[in-house]
Design a protein around this motif. Structure first.
Motif, mmCIF file in Angstrom:
data_model
loop_
_atom_site.group_PDB
_atom_site.id
_atom_site.type_symbol
_atom_site.label_atom_id
_atom_site.label_comp_id
_atom_site.label_asym_id
_atom_site.label_seq_id
_atom_site.Cartn_x
_atom_site.Cartn_y
_atom_site.Cartn_z
ATOM 1 N N PRO A 176 -8.395 -2.020 4.135
ATOM 2 C CA PRO A 176 -7.202 -2.692 3.597
ATOM 3 C C PRO A 176 -5.983 -2.368 4.454
ATOM 4 N N THR A 177 -5.277 -3.399 4.855
ATOM 5 C CA THR A 177 -4.161 -3.265 5.793
ATOM 6 C C THR A 177 -3.033 -4.185 5.353
ATOM 7 N N VAL A 178 -1.803 -3.800 5.682
ATOM 8 C CA VAL A 178 -0.660 -4.635 5.317
ATOM 9 C C VAL A 178 0.504 -4.301 6.234
ATOM 10 N N GLY A 179 1.537 -5.136 6.205
ATOM 11 C CA GLY A 179 2.716 -4.871 7.031
ATOM 12 C C GLY A 179 2.394 -4.981 8.510
ATOM 13 N N VAL A 180 2.894 -4.033 9.280
ATOM 14 C CA VAL A 180 2.674 -4.018 10.727
ATOM 15 C C VAL A 180 1.513 -3.065 11.023
ATOM 16 N N GLY A 181 0.313 -3.497 10.692
ATOM 17 C CA GLY A 181 -0.870 -2.696 10.946
ATOM 18 C C GLY A 181 -0.948 -1.425 10.123
ATOM 19 N N HIS A 182 -0.324 -1.405 8.942
ATOM 20 C CA HIS A 182 -0.340 -0.203 8.107
ATOM 21 C C HIS A 182 -1.649 -0.098 7.349
ATOM 22 N N LEU A 183 -2.380 0.976 7.579
ATOM 23 C CA LEU A 183 -3.612 1.231 6.839
ATOM 24 C C LEU A 183 -3.250 1.698 5.430
ATOM 25 N N VAL A 184 -3.666 0.938 4.433
ATOM 26 C CA VAL A 184 -3.302 1.238 3.053
ATOM 27 C C VAL A 184 -3.897 2.575 2.635
ATOM 28 N N ARG A 185 -3.051 3.433 2.060
ATOM 29 C CA ARG A 185 -3.465 4.741 1.574
ATOM 30 C C ARG A 185 -3.521 4.724 0.053
ATOM 31 N N PRO A 186 -4.300 5.647 -0.537
ATOM 32 C CA PRO A 186 -4.381 5.668 -2.012
ATOM 33 C C PRO A 186 -3.015 5.774 -2.674
ATOM 34 N N GLU A 187 -2.114 6.570 -2.074
ATOM 35 C CA GLU A 187 -0.797 6.745 -2.684
ATOM 36 C C GLU A 187 0.072 5.485 -2.629
ATOM 37 N N ASP A 188 -0.335 4.493 -1.817
ATOM 38 C CA ASP A 188 0.428 3.245 -1.762
ATOM 39 C C ASP A 188 0.241 2.406 -3.017
ATOM 40 N N GLY A 189 -0.868 2.627 -3.728
ATOM 41 C CA GLY A 189 -1.126 1.876 -4.951
ATOM 42 C C GLY A 189 -1.324 0.389 -4.721
ATOM 43 N N LEU A 190 -1.955 0.016 -3.599
ATOM 44 C CA LEU A 190 -2.141 -1.391 -3.253
ATOM 45 C C LEU A 190 -3.616 -1.724 -3.122
ATOM 46 N N ARG A 191 -3.941 -2.997 -3.433
ATOM 47 C CA ARG A 191 -5.292 -3.500 -3.275
ATOM 48 C C ARG A 191 -5.247 -4.796 -2.472
ATOM 49 N N VAL A 192 -6.395 -5.180 -1.948
ATOM 50 C CA VAL A 192 -6.475 -6.436 -1.199
ATOM 51 C C VAL A 192 -5.967 -7.582 -2.063
#
Length: 240
Positions: free
Chosen positions: A102-118
């Motif tokens: 899962p990735t978002v923004g400018v190549g940011h690898l989504v971390r658990p603390e981000d609280g984001l899903r695909v």
């Protein structure tokens, strides 16, 4: 000022094929506008104590484009930030990258603390916040990687792109022994030869091949130009 830069990030960095010169130029302008937001980040002061608790390092005013300096003196150049923005683009909806992460923004690898899903969406401000934090993390990773090895600005930039792209874990001694050995021996040519990372999920990715080529050119000759850059021939046709 920041709000204006964020607003300009609305344009997407898309791949455009064929000889559609107008579309290609729009893509180029969009990337440059977004990179302006990247270059607007505050670099902040280098926290020497985080790497040198004894404060034994004494820095001088030396031009790192002309003389190799300790990595603690360096942060990413504006030219590198522009190149990074071109390579990564910006996506405001969480997606899976070529490796399935899962990735978002400018190549940011989504971390658990981000609280984001695909499928989740983020704001432009969030994308900028992720980017600034990821860039600082990559710079610190490079400083840990090279230790006392002095670097030119462009060599540092290339290593930042590497760590940003593949993660600090993948440049560790266990994962990249040849790179680490070259660093220990101060073998700059050897370091350059180890900057090629072209696979994702076990498959060669053409985009990563181009990025590796660009990274090596940055490290070896301070050449930041995109090898896929748009050129216009004598007939006014766009080429890559």
């Amino acid at each position: 000022m920041v709000r204006e830069l964020v607003r300009r990030m609305r344009r997407k960095y898309r791949s455009i094929r064929g000889d559609n010169l107008r579309g290609r130029m729009r893509k180029r302008k969009a990337v440059l506008a977004m990179s302006a937001a990247v270059m607007g980040f505050s670099t902040g002061a280098v926290d020497i104590s985080a790497f040198d608790p004894q404060h034994k390092i004494s820095f001088q005013q030396i031009d790192p484009t002309q003389t190799r300096v300790h990595a603690l003196e360096l942060v990413s150049s504006d030219t590198m930030k522009e190149a990074l923005a071109e390579e990564e683009g910006v996506r405001l909806t969480v997606y899976r990258d070529v490796a399935g992460y899962p990735t978002v923004g400018v190549g940011h690898l989504v971390r658990p603390e981000d609280g984001l899903r695909v499928g989740d969406r983020i704001s432009y401000d969030q994308a900028l916040d992720f980017l600034e934090a990821d860039l600082r993390r990559a710079e610190q990773g490079v400083k840990r990687l090279v230790g006392d090895l002095p670097l030119y600005q462009h060599e540092f930039d290339a290593l930042v792109d590497l760590v940003y792209n593949v993660g600090e874990g993948n440049v560790s001694e266990s994962q990249s022994p040849n790179l680490n050995a070259a660093i220990q021996m101060a073998d700059y040519d050897g370091i350059a030869s180890e900057l090629t990372y072209t696979t994702a999920a076990g498959k060669v990715a053409r985009g990563l091949e181009f990025r590796s080529e660009r990274r090596q050119s940055i490290f070896m000759s301070a050449t930041y130009e995109d090898p896929r850059a748009i050129e216009v021939d004598m007939r006014g046709q766009a080429t890559t």
